[in-house]
Scaffold this motif. Structure first.
Motif, PDB file in Angstrom:
ATOM      1  N   ILE A 213       0.849  -1.184   0.000  1.00 54.64           N
ATOM      2  CA  ILE A 213       0.000   0.000   0.000  1.00 54.64           C
ATOM      3  C   ILE A 213       0.891   1.243   0.000  1.00 54.64           C
ATOM      4  CG2 ILE A 213      -1.838  -1.195   1.234  1.00 54.64           C
ATOM      5  CD1 ILE A 213      -1.054   0.395   3.737  1.00 54.64           C
ATOM      6  N   SER A 214       0.339   2.336  -0.447  1.00 54.51           N
ATOM      7  CA  SER A 214       1.086   3.586  -0.505  1.00 54.51           C
ATOM      8  C   SER A 214       0.546   4.547   0.552  1.00 54.51           C
ATOM      9  CB  SER A 214       0.973   4.215  -1.894  1.00 54.51           C
ATOM     10  OG  SER A 214       1.638   5.455  -1.919  1.00 54.51           O
ATOM     11  N   SER A 215       1.273   4.664   1.663  1.00 56.98           N
ATOM     12  CA  SER A 215       0.837   5.557   2.730  1.00 56.98           C
ATOM     13  C   SER A 215       1.058   7.023   2.376  1.00 56.98           C
ATOM     14  CB  SER A 215       1.571   5.220   4.037  1.00 56.98           C
ATOM     15  OG  SER A 215       2.975   5.274   3.855  1.00 56.98           O
ATOM     16  N   SER A 216       1.717   7.291   1.238  1.00 59.88           N
ATOM     17  CA  SER A 216       1.947   8.666   0.784  1.00 59.88           C
ATOM     18  C   SER A 216       1.056   9.018  -0.406  1.00 59.88           C
ATOM     19  CB  SER A 216       3.419   8.849   0.398  1.00 59.88           C
ATOM     20  OG  SER A 216       4.278   8.589   1.479  1.00 59.88           O
TER      21      SER A 216
ATOM     22  N   ALA B 245       5.067  16.930   4.069  1.00 58.86           N
ATOM     23  CA  ALA B 245       4.622  16.714   5.448  1.00 58.86           C
ATOM     24  C   ALA B 245       5.344  17.615   6.451  1.00 58.86           C
ATOM     25  CB  ALA B 245       4.826  15.242   5.834  1.00 58.86           C
ATOM     26  N   MET B 246       6.430  18.266   6.053  1.00 57.26           N
ATOM     27  CA  MET B 246       7.229  19.034   7.005  1.00 57.26           C
ATOM     28  C   MET B 246       6.466  20.180   7.664  1.00 57.26           C
ATOM     29  SD  MET B 246      11.183  19.114   5.615  1.00 57.26           S
ATOM     30  CE  MET B 246      10.822  20.355   4.391  1.00 57.26           C
ATOM     31  N   PRO B 247       5.732  21.032   6.927  1.00 55.60           N
ATOM     32  CA  PRO B 247       5.012  22.099   7.624  1.00 55.60           C
ATOM     33  C   PRO B 247       3.932  21.573   8.555  1.00 55.60           C
ATOM     34  CG  PRO B 247       4.413  22.038   5.291  1.00 55.60           C
ATOM     35  CD  PRO B 247       5.583  21.125   5.463  1.00 55.60           C
ATOM     36  N   VAL B 248       3.337  20.442   8.201  1.00 49.87           N
ATOM     37  CA  VAL B 248       2.324  19.826   9.070  1.00 49.87           C
ATOM     38  C   VAL B 248       2.970  19.368  10.373  1.00 49.87           C
ATOM     39  CG1 VAL B 248       0.593  18.001   9.242  1.00 49.87           C
ATOM     40  CG2 VAL B 248       1.017  19.111   7.036  1.00 49.87           C
TER      41      VAL B 248
ATOM     42  N   TRP C 150      -1.370  14.582   7.822  1.00 47.39           N
ATOM     43  CA  TRP C 150      -0.021  13.998   7.851  1.00 47.39           C
ATOM     44  C   TRP C 150      -0.075  12.515   7.480  1.00 47.39           C
ATOM     45  CZ3 TRP C 150       3.551  14.723  12.775  1.00 47.39           C
ATOM     46  CH2 TRP C 150       4.864  14.330  12.457  1.00 47.39           C
ATOM     47  N   ALA C 151      -1.069  11.799   8.013  1.00 42.90           N
ATOM     48  CA  ALA C 151      -1.185  10.366   7.762  1.00 42.90           C
ATOM     49  C   ALA C 151      -1.454  10.055   6.295  1.00 42.90           C
ATOM     50  CB  ALA C 151      -2.291   9.773   8.631  1.00 42.90           C
ATOM     51  N   ASN C 152      -2.026  11.005   5.566  1.00 36.76           N
ATOM     52  CA  ASN C 152      -2.292  10.788   4.149  1.00 36.76           C
ATOM     53  C   ASN C 152      -1.178  11.313   3.248  1.00 36.76           C
ATOM     54  OD1 ASN C 152      -5.238   9.691   3.769  1.00 36.76           O
ATOM     55  ND2 ASN C 152      -5.356  11.189   5.414  1.00 36.76           N
ATOM     56  N   LEU C 153      -0.246  12.064   3.846  1.00 38.76           N
ATOM     57  CA  LEU C 153       0.872  12.606   3.074  1.00 38.76           C
ATOM     58  C   LEU C 153       2.123  11.748   3.147  1.00 38.76           C
ATOM     59  CD1 LEU C 153       0.656  16.422   3.917  1.00 38.76           C
ATOM     60  CD2 LEU C 153       0.311  15.386   1.675  1.00 38.76           C
ATOM     61  N   HIS C 154       2.383  11.179   4.340  1.00 36.90           N
ATOM     62  CA  HIS C 154       3.656  10.478   4.515  1.00 36.90           C
ATOM     63  C   HIS C 154       3.577   9.561   5.729  1.00 36.90           C
ATOM     64  CE1 HIS C 154       8.030  10.136   5.610  1.00 36.90           C
ATOM     65  NE2 HIS C 154       8.070   9.886   4.319  1.00 36.90           N
ATOM     66  N   GLY C 155       4.280   8.437   5.638  1.00 37.52           N
ATOM     67  CA  GLY C 155       4.250   7.458   6.720  1.00 37.52           C
ATOM     68  C   GLY C 155       4.886   7.909   8.016  1.00 37.52           C
ATOM     69  N   GLY C 156       5.608   9.032   8.002  1.00 30.92           N
ATOM     70  CA  GLY C 156       6.225   9.523   9.226  1.00 30.92           C
ATOM     71  C   GLY C 156       5.253  10.035  10.253  1.00 30.92           C
ATOM     72  N   PHE C 157       3.948  10.001   9.950  1.00 29.91           N
ATOM     73  CA  PHE C 157       2.950  10.493  10.901  1.00 29.91           C
ATOM     74  C   PHE C 157       2.981   9.732  12.220  1.00 29.91           C
ATOM     75  CE2 PHE C 157       0.873   6.928   8.888  1.00 29.91           C
ATOM     76  CZ  PHE C 157       0.142   6.332   9.920  1.00 29.91           C
ATOM     77  N   VAL C 158       3.498   8.503  12.204  1.00 31.29           N
ATOM     78  CA  VAL C 158       3.577   7.724  13.443  1.00 31.29           C
ATOM     79  C   VAL C 158       4.408   8.469  14.490  1.00 31.29           C
ATOM     80  CG1 VAL C 158       4.368   5.553  14.462  1.00 31.29           C
ATOM     81  CG2 VAL C 158       3.256   5.547  12.222  1.00 31.29           C
ATOM     82  N   PHE C 159       5.419   9.199  14.036  1.00 29.70           N
ATOM     83  CA  PHE C 159       6.226   9.990  14.958  1.00 29.70           C
ATOM     84  C   PHE C 159       5.389  11.085  15.613  1.00 29.70           C
ATOM     85  CE2 PHE C 159       9.186  13.629  15.659  1.00 29.70           C
ATOM     86  CZ  PHE C 159       9.889  13.071  16.716  1.00 29.70           C
TER      87      PHE C 159
END
Length: 481
Positions: free
Chosen positions: A78-81, A151-154, A183-192
């Protein structure tokens, strides 16, 4: 002229005369990255990111299995981005390579304008600009037209919202939840982002009076659960969280991927200079942090030391984490009036528009030729080669050209075992392993970098012949004597 009219005119002049530093900084950063826009395309993964976005637009659905490789066809993926990929694909369709450059440059500019604005509220504007620029220099190697940039500004806004709530002795507003959902729809780093929520919750408990800790903890727990639920507001639901975890389970492979490799201090770098400057400044001025903030700083530093990919997280969030203690203990006073006007936003929007017209519309952007072996791909098509074992860095371009790949930048799809076997085979750690790889996958061509150990071997194996070569790639096809 009446006194009231004169006062109004003076107020307007004052509003236009003192444009906040964050708006000028944002405009300057945007112009800088437009001028050097091709540098944002200096990563072959941009090719497949746009290709996935285009696939989503064409099919009106999101991928759930691999459709790009012949080595893992039909494997769950799946593509989390996905949302960032759509933005890049749509911008490419609109303006060619200028589109992704403008989107990425705009996001980078917004990130540092926001960071400067946050800092300017607590410390003098000059210091705010210098800190934001230092963070930009530190993060610069990872500024690429890829989802993490969007995702950086978010991330910055989310962290600031959590910090503000903690320092006010309150739970964060539920109005923050759309940020982490985005963030969760832009990039997988949202877990952080969830980890940050937990860290600032502990900070809030530390600062609260003993009698207030229990009710405050309950409110933070409620917010944390709501944030977890918001992270699942994606087309994939809770699968997005599991997919993000797969990256961190790649073990030894992470050391071979440059962006995930640990920090290297064998040569003097901006990161090392930053760490030394922070240590020196702390020792000289005696800045003290609470235990939760110390843990946060050490956690950010550990992440940056462990994986180069996390360097921008360290650069962007460290100033926010230490902002209040440093400004209070060093008696730094902000000149920010506390009033918000539309003038800075208008100035920034106008600067963006003029810059885009003056620079982006009259400049040609393109990815580097080292990642774009167009002539080799034409040779692949001319010789009707189907199963091409490719250099990993070339996988993105092959996907872009709709050629099935052996491997590409989606490390979470291929996994540690498969990818490590691939690397060891191409490095000829075991020649028999390399030959077995060719046989097991019925390889009929190889697209490699010149000088690669495997390429040197193939030059002496009779059943393989060179059908194309230049200073970027060499293509071998089965069918020699």
């Amino acid at each position: 002229m009446s006194i009231d009219a004169a006062t109004i005119d003076q107020a307007k002049a004052s509003s236009f005369g003192r444009i906040p530093v964050w708006s000028w900084l944002g405009a300057g950063v945007y112009v800088l990255f437009l001028i050097n826009g091709s540098g944002l395309l200096n990563d072959s993964d941009t090719y497949w990111q746009i290709a996935v976005g285009q696939w989503i637009l064409d099919h009106g659905a999101l991928p759930r299995v691999d459709v790009y490789s012949f080595s893992k066809p039909g494997e769950p993926w799946i593509s989390s981005s996905w949302f960032a990929q759509i933005l890049y694909a749509a911008s490419y369709n609109l303006a060619g390579w200028t589109g992704p450059v403008v989107v990425a440059a705009g996001s980078i500019a917004a990130t540092f304008a926001l960071l400067a604005h946050i800092l300017e509220r607590r410390i003098p504007a000059t210091y705010a600009a210098l800190v934001a620029l230092a963070a930009m220099v530190l993060s610069a190697p990872h500024f690429l037209a890829r989802p993490h940039v969007l995702a950086m500004p978010v991330m910055v806004a989310w962290a600031y919202g959590l910090m503000t709530a903690s320092e006010r002795g309150q739970a964060p507003s539920f109005w923050l939840l759309p940020l982490i959902a985005l963030w969760a729809n832009l990039h997988g780093g949202f877990v952080f982002g969830l980890v940050l929520a937990g860290a600032f919750a502990i900070d809030a408990m530390w600062n609260a009076a003993p009698s207030q800790r229990k009710p405050l903890a309950l409110r933070w727990v409620a917010f944390g659960l709501a944030a977890l639920a918001a992270c699942c507001v994606t087309p994939y639901g809770w699968e997005s969280i599991l997919a993000s975890r797969k990256i961190l389970d790649l073990g030894e492979l992470l050391r071979l991927i440059s962006e995930w490799a640990p920090a290297d201090f064998s040569k003097l770098s901006a990161f090392e200079l930053t760490i030394l400057a922070l240590i020196a400044g702390t020792l000289y001025r005696g800045v003290k942090l609470s235990p939760p903030r110390i843990a946060l700083v050490l956690g950010l530093l550990h992440m940056a030391l462990s994986h180069g990919r996390n360097l921008e997280i360290f650069a962007l969030l460290l100033p926010i984490v230490v902002l209040t203690p440093v400004s209070q203990q060093l008696a730094l006073r902000s000149t920010w009036s506390g009033r918000t006007t539309f003038v800075p936003a208008v100035v920034l929007a106008v600067a963006f528009g003029i810059s885009t017209w003056a620079i982006a519309a009259h400049q040609t952007y393109s990815p580097p030729k080292s990642d774009s072996p167009a002539a080799a791909v034409e040779a692949i098509k001319a010789h009707n080669l189907r199963r091409v074992l490719n250099d990993r860095a070339l996988g993105g371009y092959l996907i872009w050209r709709q050629i099935p790949v052996f491997i590409d930048g989606r490390a979470e799809l291929y996994g540690e075992k498969f990818t490590m076997a691939y690397y060891n085979a191409l490095e000829l750690k075991d020649v028999s392993q390399f030959l077995d790889l060719l046989g097991d996958h019925d390889i009929d061509a190889l697209l490699l970098r010149p000088g690669a150990p495997a390429a040197t071997l193939l030059d002496h194996v009779g059943i393989w012949r060179r059908v194309y070569a230049d200073d970027v790639v060499v293509l071998y096809a089965r069918g020699g004597g």
